[in-house]
Design an enzyme around this catalytic site. Structure first.
Site, mmCIF file in Angstrom:
data_model
loop_
_atom_site.group_PDB
_atom_site.id
_atom_site.type_symbol
_atom_site.label_atom_id
_atom_site.label_comp_id
_atom_site.label_asym_id
_atom_site.label_seq_id
_atom_site.Cartn_x
_atom_site.Cartn_y
_atom_site.Cartn_z
ATOM 1 N N ASN A 67 1.795 5.752 -10.175
ATOM 2 C CA ASN A 67 0.682 5.766 -10.718
ATOM 3 C C ASN A 67 -0.328 5.427 -10.171
ATOM 4 O OD1 ASN A 67 -1.093 4.985 -13.265
ATOM 5 N ND2 ASN A 67 -0.854 3.179 -12.153
ATOM 6 N N ASP A 123 1.032 -1.250 0.113
ATOM 7 C CA ASP A 123 -0.020 0.085 -0.142
ATOM 8 C C ASP A 123 1.081 1.320 -0.038
ATOM 9 O OD1 ASP A 123 -1.550 2.096 0.769
ATOM 10 O OD2 ASP A 123 -2.526 1.159 2.227
ATOM 11 N N VAL A 124 0.948 1.908 -1.023
ATOM 12 C CA VAL A 124 1.834 3.136 -1.236
ATOM 13 C C VAL A 124 1.598 4.211 -0.422
ATOM 14 C CG1 VAL A 124 2.634 2.345 -3.508
ATOM 15 C CG2 VAL A 124 0.659 3.882 -3.545
ATOM 16 N N LYS A 141 -4.434 15.382 -7.733
ATOM 17 C CA LYS A 141 -3.531 15.225 -9.052
ATOM 18 C C LYS A 141 -2.739 16.774 -9.273
ATOM 19 C CE LYS A 141 -4.296 11.124 -10.076
ATOM 20 N NZ LYS A 141 -3.199 10.079 -10.109
ATOM 21 N N TYR A 178 -9.945 14.115 -5.762
ATOM 22 C CA TYR A 178 -9.009 13.555 -6.860
ATOM 23 C C TYR A 178 -8.428 14.816 -7.704
ATOM 24 C CZ TYR A 178 -7.633 10.982 -11.218
ATOM 25 O OH TYR A 178 -7.094 10.427 -12.173
#
Length: 301
Positions: free
Chosen positions: A121, A94-95, A189, A185
């Site tokens: 990603n 889990d990053v 980003k 989101y």
């Protein structure tokens, strides 16, 4: 050769085989292709764009460490790429957990002996308006997009500096102008763009590359899900098929971006139109979005 005499009680037991006594040596790296001798980590590569980016890097000569949170799916992807003759390893991680990211980087070093490329990603998307979102859901989406890129980079940075390597953050065209029902989101980003810019300034002269790819509308796996306002997985909002690129097309663009060490790549004509309008005519851009919200609600909901 082993001594044929029985082991003394004063000595530790002998290993069952010579290999068991030796540390694992890194695998020999491919010698052909544009990325021959290079090692990449692609986070979120058990499926979707990440999987196809890993495949494209392998095809260009890189050894790749795959990553994801679903062990079975990750192993299936590893087997598929290995069966195609590619040099791959896999690490369930889990990053958004820094310790897990350290394990991910350690996997690259153990398996292949170096690290040259990081493609950040992995992320979670959403389909919910801000006013309806539970705070913990907003945080989950934001964490996946920000810390899910920051933590792998932080763990990998010393090795990428040593190799004068490349870092690519996968962003979205929705980060260029914002998109209704995508607040967390889009915020996450968009943060990657300023992060990449800041790191270029701080690490100027080190030879490391920081780039951002703004992904446009892309064909998704059939089981692709995003989070609703309550944190439940739901299908992604409708996207006209004629606006979508295939995952392989997007992956090819990402690999080209890495090879040319670009600072920014915006995918698709629509992406560039959004970027230009946002820069030079932001009020026009807002009018277009508000109009589509009235006439094409299923585009967002």
């Amino acid at each position: 050769m082993f001594d044929s005499q029985p082991a003394s009680a004063d000595l530790p037991p002998a290993p069952s085989s010579p290999a068991a006594a030796l540390p694992q040596l890194p695998q020999p790296l491919p010698r052909t292709g544009q990325f021959a001798g290079r090692v990449a980590i692609v986070t979120g590569s058990e499926s979707g764009i990440g999987r196809e980016t890993a495949r494209a890097l392998c095809a260009a000569g890189a050894a790749v460490v795959l990553n994801g949170r679903q062990a079975e799916r990750l192993e299936l992807t590893r087997q598929q790429l290995a069966a195609a003759g590619y040099l791959v390893a896999a690490c369930v991680a889990d990053v958004t957990d820094y310790a897990a990211c350290e394990t991910l980087v350690a996997t690259a070093l153990r398996e292949f002996g170096r690290l040259d490329i990081l493609v950040a990603n992995a992320s979670i998307s959403q389909r919910a308006y801000f006013a309806d979102m539970q705070p913990d859901v907003f945080r989950q989406v934001l964490d996946s997009n920000v810390y899910g890129a920051v933590f792998p980079l932080k763990a990998a940075l010393p090795h990428l500096l040593a190799s004068r390597g490349s870092v690519t953050f996968i962003s979205s065209i929705s980060a260029l102008n914002g998109m209704p029902s995508g607040s967390a989101y889009c915020a996450g980003k968009a943060a990657l763009t300023n992060l990449a810019h800041t790191l270029r300034l701080e690490l100027d002269g080190t030879g490391i590359h920081f780039g951002v790819v703004h992904i446009g509308f892309t064909q998704n796996d059939d089981d692709k899900r995003v989070l609703d306002a309550q944190g439940q997985p739901v299908p992604i909002a409708h996207r006209p098929p004629r606006w979508q690129k295939t995952q392989a097309e997007v992956a090819a663009i990402i690999v080209k971006h890495i090879r040319r060490r670009r600072q920014r790549t915006v995918i698709s004509a629509l992406g560039w139109l959004i970027a230009i309008v946002h820069t030079y005519a932001p009020r026009l851009g807002d009018w277009v979005v508000l109009t589509t919200m009235r006439r094409m609600r299923n585009f967002y909901e």
